[in-house]
Design a protein around this motif. Structure first.
Motif, PDB file in Angstrom:
ATOM      1  N   ASN A 108       0.838  -1.196   0.000  1.00  0.00           N
ATOM      2  CA  ASN A 108       0.000   0.000   0.000  1.00  0.00           C
ATOM      3  C   ASN A 108       0.878   1.252   0.000  1.00  0.00           C
ATOM      4  O   ASN A 108       1.728   1.427   0.872  1.00  0.00           O
ATOM      5  CB  ASN A 108      -0.905   0.005   1.236  1.00  0.00           C
ATOM      6  N   PRO A 109       0.660   2.136  -0.974  1.00  0.00           N
ATOM      7  CA  PRO A 109       1.559   3.295  -1.098  1.00  0.00           C
ATOM      8  C   PRO A 109       1.180   4.490  -0.234  1.00  0.00           C
ATOM      9  O   PRO A 109       1.958   5.436  -0.128  1.00  0.00           O
ATOM     10  CB  PRO A 109       1.427   3.657  -2.582  1.00  0.00           C
TER      11      PRO A 109
ATOM     12  N   ASN B   7      -5.456  -3.142  -9.202  1.00  0.00           N
ATOM     13  CA  ASN B   7      -4.208  -2.484  -9.616  1.00  0.00           C
ATOM     14  C   ASN B   7      -4.435  -1.388 -10.657  1.00  0.00           C
ATOM     15  O   ASN B   7      -3.781  -0.341 -10.612  1.00  0.00           O
ATOM     16  CB  ASN B   7      -3.231  -3.525 -10.157  1.00  0.00           C
ATOM     17  N   ALA B   8      -5.369  -1.642 -11.586  1.00  0.00           N
ATOM     18  CA  ALA B   8      -5.607  -0.651 -12.637  1.00  0.00           C
ATOM     19  C   ALA B   8      -6.197   0.629 -12.056  1.00  0.00           C
ATOM     20  O   ALA B   8      -5.778   1.743 -12.422  1.00  0.00           O
ATOM     21  CB  ALA B   8      -6.554  -1.239 -13.691  1.00  0.00           C
TER      22      ALA B   8
ATOM     23  N   ARG C  51      -5.321   6.320  -9.902  1.00  0.00           N
ATOM     24  CA  ARG C  51      -5.339   7.270  -8.792  1.00  0.00           C
ATOM     25  C   ARG C  51      -3.940   7.815  -8.525  1.00  0.00           C
ATOM     26  O   ARG C  51      -3.763   9.017  -8.281  1.00  0.00           O
ATOM     27  CB  ARG C  51      -5.895   6.612  -7.533  1.00  0.00           C
ATOM     28  N   LEU C  52      -2.941   6.950  -8.543  1.00  0.00           N
ATOM     29  CA  LEU C  52      -1.570   7.369  -8.266  1.00  0.00           C
ATOM     30  C   LEU C  52      -1.081   8.379  -9.307  1.00  0.00           C
ATOM     31  O   LEU C  52      -0.368   9.341  -8.982  1.00  0.00           O
ATOM     32  CB  LEU C  52      -0.642   6.155  -8.229  1.00  0.00           C
TER      33      LEU C  52
ATOM     34  N   SER D 133       3.986   6.655 -11.144  1.00  0.00           N
ATOM     35  CA  SER D 133       3.528   6.238 -12.475  1.00  0.00           C
ATOM     36  C   SER D 133       3.456   4.728 -12.581  1.00  0.00           C
ATOM     37  O   SER D 133       3.159   4.186 -13.651  1.00  0.00           O
ATOM     38  CB  SER D 133       4.472   6.778 -13.552  1.00  0.00           C
ATOM     39  N   THR D 134       3.739   4.050 -11.475  1.00  0.00           N
ATOM     40  CA  THR D 134       3.681   2.584 -11.459  1.00  0.00           C
ATOM     41  C   THR D 134       3.055   2.100 -10.149  1.00  0.00           C
ATOM     42  O   THR D 134       3.099   2.795  -9.132  1.00  0.00           O
ATOM     43  CB  THR D 134       5.091   1.964 -11.581  1.00  0.00           C
ATOM     44  N   VAL D 135       2.495   0.911 -10.209  1.00  0.00           N
ATOM     45  CA  VAL D 135       1.959   0.267  -9.012  1.00  0.00           C
ATOM     46  C   VAL D 135       3.128  -0.294  -8.214  1.00  0.00           C
ATOM     47  O   VAL D 135       4.100  -0.787  -8.801  1.00  0.00           O
ATOM     48  CB  VAL D 135       0.982  -0.867  -9.418  1.00  0.00           C
TER      49      VAL D 135
END
Length: 337
Positions: free
Chosen positions: A176-177, A262-263, A268-269, A276-278
């Motif tokens: 979780n970021p 993930n998509a 959202r990110l 720019s990446t999961v």
């Protein structure tokens, strides 16, 4: 509040399983004793699991584009006691994860701890305290509101510590970021402002209904009393009503905070200019495809699939309760000979 897989590190998942397992084991042991004395608890367990499952299908919108839902943990504790409620919600969560893909398989320990342990035990303690002081109705509202909010706080903590405990050498989160500064306010706002009141409303309405038509069904902090078939039918009416109304939950389109795939997370990110990446741990994590993912039934429309999913779950809970009735009915007969 259903944390999906790969939002929590494997270590966090293992710790949460280790924390939840002893409580569920003690609850199961106490429920087993109750069933030996009163097999009538078996159908109530099935009804309780059905109530919780159905309540969790009613998603409501939260400002900001997300959603939340009630759980019913305190309500079940009021009806059948906190230990039995813990088991009932646990069974509902397991079925949701494995059959409908709602909540992660590896994250089950965390979800059980939050919704099947924190919520019913906290909510019931508050309710019981106020009941002893002759304010049971207030107890249902305060207990259910506090129970779900404390559970949401725990979920926020579990999600928010991930960037601190699981990251790359450069500091990039593996799971979780979102940090604590984001997860706790997001979970708190959604539940303090919206879901907590929905939970309190459901709890109070069903409690008031049961108190009026079948007051003996309310747990009195003693061994569960014999349950009459006539009183069970009223709870079955509630379940039927919730099944019919369940497609209302589809009106809410926003995904609950921390439950994105993930998509959606990647979108959202990017929009929030975070990444720019999961995170690597999420993109290469555990993947499980549920048979009826997102409560959809192949070949049916979404509303029909939603209703059929609810019916499927109820039938499974019914079969489990029938098995328990058979086992403990035979045990009771043998003991009385």
């Amino acid at each position: 509040m259903h944390i999906p897989d790969n939002y929590l590190s494997p270590g966090t998942c293992a710790v949460m399983f280790a924390v939840a397992a002893p409580v569920i084991a003690v609850s199961a042991k106490k429920v087993k004793v109750q069933l030996k004395e009163h097999k009538e608890l078996a159908p109530m367990l099935g009804i309780a699991a059905s109530l919780s499952f159905l309540m969790m299908m009613f998603n409501v919108p939260v400002p900001g584009g997300t959603s939340a839902h009630a759980v019913g943990g305190t309500l079940l504790a009021i009806l059948i006691g906190p230990y039995a409620a813990s088991i009932a919600v646990t069974v509902a969560l397991i079925l949701q994860a494995f059959l409908f893909g709602d909540g992660g398989i590896l994250a089950l320990g965390a979800n059980i701890f939050n919704m099947a342990i924190i919520m019913p035990f906290t909510g019931y303690w508050i309710y019981n305290f106020l009941r002893k002081h002759h304010h049971p109705s207030i107890g249902t509202v305060v207990g259910s509101y506090c129970g779900i909010n404390l559970a949401a706080l725990m979920a926020g903590l579990e999600l928010g510590i991930q960037p601190l405990i699981a990251h790359t050498a450069s500091g990039a989160p593996l799971y979780n970021p979102y940090p604590l500064a984001v997860t706790i306010p997001a979970m708190a706002f959604a539940h303090l402002a919206v879901a907590g009141w929905i939970e309190a409303f459901f709890t109070y309405v069903v409690y008031s209904f049961v108190k009026r038509v079948a007051p003996n069904e309310i747990y009195q902090n003693t061994m569960v009393k014999d349950t009459k078939k006539g009183s069970i039918k009223y709870l079955i009416y509630v379940i039927i009503g919730l099944v019919v109304l369940s497609p209302i939950g589809l009106l809410t389109t926003g995904t609950a905070f921390g439950e994105w795939d993930n998509a959606e997370l990647l979108q959202r990110l990017k929009v929030e200019h975070i990444s720019s990446t999961v995170p690597t741990g999420m993109s290469h994590g555990f993947n499980y495809t549920a048979l009826f993912g997102d409560y959809t039934i192949p070949g049916t429309s979404l509303p029909i699939g939603y209703i059929l999913s609810a019916i499927t779950a109820i039938l499974i809970f019914f079969l489990i309760s029938k098995v328990l009735m058979s086992i403990y009915g035979s045990t009771n007969k043998a003991a009385n000979k």
